[in-house]
Design a protein around this motif. Sequence first.
Motif, short mmCIF file in Angstrom:
data_model
loop_
_atom_site.label_atom_id
_atom_site.label_comp_id
_atom_site.label_asym_id
_atom_site.label_seq_id
_atom_site.Cartn_x
_atom_site.Cartn_y
_atom_site.Cartn_z
N PRO A 97 0.83 -1.21 0.00
CA PRO A 97 0.00 0.00 0.00
C PRO A 97 0.87 1.25 0.00
O PRO A 97 1.86 1.34 0.73
N VAL A 98 0.49 2.22 -0.82
CA VAL A 98 1.22 3.48 -0.93
C VAL A 98 0.18 4.60 -0.94
O VAL A 98 -0.26 5.05 -2.00
N GLY A 99 -0.26 5.04 0.25
CA GLY A 99 -1.36 6.00 0.34
C GLY A 99 -2.64 5.36 -0.16
O GLY A 99 -3.03 4.28 0.27
N THR A 100 -3.31 6.02 -1.11
CA THR A 100 -4.49 5.43 -1.73
C THR A 100 -4.11 4.59 -2.94
O THR A 100 -4.98 4.04 -3.62
N ASP A 101 -2.82 4.49 -3.24
CA ASP A 101 -2.33 3.70 -4.35
C ASP A 101 -1.83 2.36 -3.84
O ASP A 101 -1.82 2.10 -2.64
N ASP A 102 -1.41 1.50 -4.76
CA ASP A 102 -0.67 0.32 -4.35
C ASP A 102 0.21 -0.16 -5.49
O ASP A 102 0.08 0.26 -6.63
N TYR A 103 1.14 -1.02 -5.13
CA TYR A 103 2.02 -1.66 -6.10
C TYR A 103 1.98 -3.15 -5.81
O TYR A 103 2.18 -3.57 -4.66
N GLU A 104 1.71 -3.94 -6.84
CA GLU A 104 1.57 -5.38 -6.67
C GLU A 104 2.66 -6.11 -7.43
O GLU A 104 2.99 -5.76 -8.56
N LEU A 105 3.18 -7.14 -6.79
CA LEU A 105 4.15 -8.02 -7.43
C LEU A 105 3.63 -9.45 -7.31
O LEU A 105 3.59 -10.00 -6.22
N ALA A 106 3.23 -10.02 -8.43
CA ALA A 106 2.68 -11.38 -8.44
C ALA A 106 3.73 -12.32 -9.00
O ALA A 106 4.06 -12.28 -10.19
N ALA A 107 4.28 -13.17 -8.14
CA ALA A 107 5.30 -14.12 -8.57
C ALA A 107 4.67 -15.24 -9.38
O ALA A 107 3.60 -15.75 -9.03
N LEU A 108 5.35 -15.66 -10.45
CA LEU A 108 4.82 -16.68 -11.34
C LEU A 108 5.50 -18.03 -11.19
O LEU A 108 4.86 -19.07 -11.34
N ASP A 109 6.81 -18.03 -10.94
CA ASP A 109 7.52 -19.31 -10.87
C ASP A 109 8.59 -19.32 -9.77
O ASP A 109 9.59 -20.01 -9.88
N ASN A 110 8.36 -18.54 -8.72
CA ASN A 110 9.36 -18.47 -7.64
C ASN A 110 9.26 -19.68 -6.72
O ASN A 110 8.24 -20.37 -6.67
N LEU A 111 10.33 -19.92 -5.97
CA LEU A 111 10.36 -21.04 -5.03
C LEU A 111 9.87 -20.66 -3.64
O LEU A 111 9.57 -21.54 -2.83
N GLY A 112 9.81 -19.36 -3.33
CA GLY A 112 9.42 -18.89 -2.02
C GLY A 112 10.62 -18.47 -1.19
O GLY A 112 11.75 -18.91 -1.43
N GLY A 113 10.39 -17.60 -0.21
CA GLY A 113 11.46 -17.12 0.65
C GLY A 113 12.12 -15.85 0.18
O GLY A 113 13.05 -15.36 0.84
N GLU A 114 11.66 -15.29 -0.94
CA GLU A 114 12.25 -14.05 -1.45
C GLU A 114 11.73 -12.85 -0.64
O GLU A 114 10.51 -12.66 -0.51
N THR A 115 12.64 -12.04 -0.11
CA THR A 115 12.26 -10.81 0.58
C THR A 115 12.26 -9.66 -0.41
O THR A 115 13.31 -9.32 -0.96
#
Length: 491
Positions: free
Chosen positions: A210-228
């Motif tokens: 969330p960025v104020g009334t905006d947002d930025y989304e990152l949808a992972a498609l083939d990651n293994l998990g654990g990424e910060t």
Amino acid sequence: MIMKISALAAVVALSLFIPTIAFTQSLESGALLSIQSADGSLRLAVYDSQIHSGLGLSSSPCDNGVVTDAYVLQGGSPTGCDPGDTYETNQTPGMFEFAGTGYKFDLKTFYQFGGCNTSGTICASPDTGFLTVTNNGTSSFAGTITLSGNSPTAGPPYCAPGGMAIDSWTSGLAPGASVTLALSPDSSNCGGYNAPQTQTLTAGATAIFPVGTDDYELAALDNLGGETIALLPIPVLQSNSNPGSTALNTFNPGSLFSTFSCSPYADFSEAGNPECTEFQLTCSGASDCESFLYSATTHYSFPPNFPGIGGPGFLKASGQNCPSTAFDKNIFVFYSQDTTHRGGGGGLSCFVAAFTPGAPPVQTASSFEGFEFPVSDTHLNYIISGWPVPLSWDYDVSNLTVCPNATGNGCTAPWVYPSSIQIACPGGSPIPPNPTPISVSRLLNFGQGENGLTEYFFFWNTVKHSKGCTSVVLTFDNGLSVVPAQFKYIF
């Protein structure tokens, strides 16, 4: 493909970014106020750069003409310089409202001599910025309210230890109750603040910042998990006609995309002073940080009376810090005027929603559509190994050729590289993507369709005895990658 008010989307990859004093002449994100409920159902965030007085612009004595009515917590300077006590304490307070189903919080930023935060742990010496959060909803709030930011100047007597300012409140807020937070004893004397947000991904998850009334989304498609994943918004003036514009604080798309301008965000802009936001995304903590594919989307609102945009783009500066003048990829996939920009790719860097000045405003636009019937983009497609699979899709370039590699070695642009990745079947465990080139038939070009895009077709020649589930990836010479559909071998 994967991607609020205007939205732009793209697919991309990550690089490490650490704000330093070198950024003191560029604009800063400002400190971050976050509100998170104890049950995780509510997550709000807003930056000092988005909290405006709305009562007129001014330029601090040390900002060379840059104007704002925000950044109250750091003395009214968008670059983090020290404007002096007289200017700082005469700022008009900034105001911001979070309102939604079941909640309403009103925020006020102000700068004054004397006073302490509610906890009594940070007091003005001699003056500092404060932020008050008031629960004006009908329900009590249980959770954590935090004001944070990283400053280049660190330690007593004016700044937080290590430059890492944080003030949290965990005692809840009843309806009508307030809490006041602070960053340091003299928050204008610390070089300003940047405040990344972080989230850790699980396999195939979507991180929403969330960025104020905006947002930025990152949808992972083939990651293994654990990424910060860390996100930092860096405001930029839209053009050199903005007051105080310099090469360090104004959007510059670079030589490859010189016809583009950046899309202004209402939350970061003031009347007569349109500002855009470049987003720095970084990744750490996992071996696939530089390789996993994702879809990126920014949702935002245009400033009042802004007419909209035409010729949308989603620019990426590979391996660069924001603000950047080295945008080298246009990973644009989709735009809608409500407003959404979306794109896709691999490797995280600096990104910005962009458009073509002079182009007629559009309600929606896309650079890619597909796959099309008989393939479904919303359901699992069952296929037989060794049999050809018809893939039909539309793209906004009319003369594509197929390239046998992802780097374009030996190929002439524009080109497309088809490959596949392994994916977990429904109910299965995450598996390594194992990117692999795929064999396809001759690429057929059927010319421009009703959507204005060129219609393409080829057969995917599947390999005998293949098993499990897979997705086809199309990577284009401009850096865009799309992963439209999922397939499962049944024989």
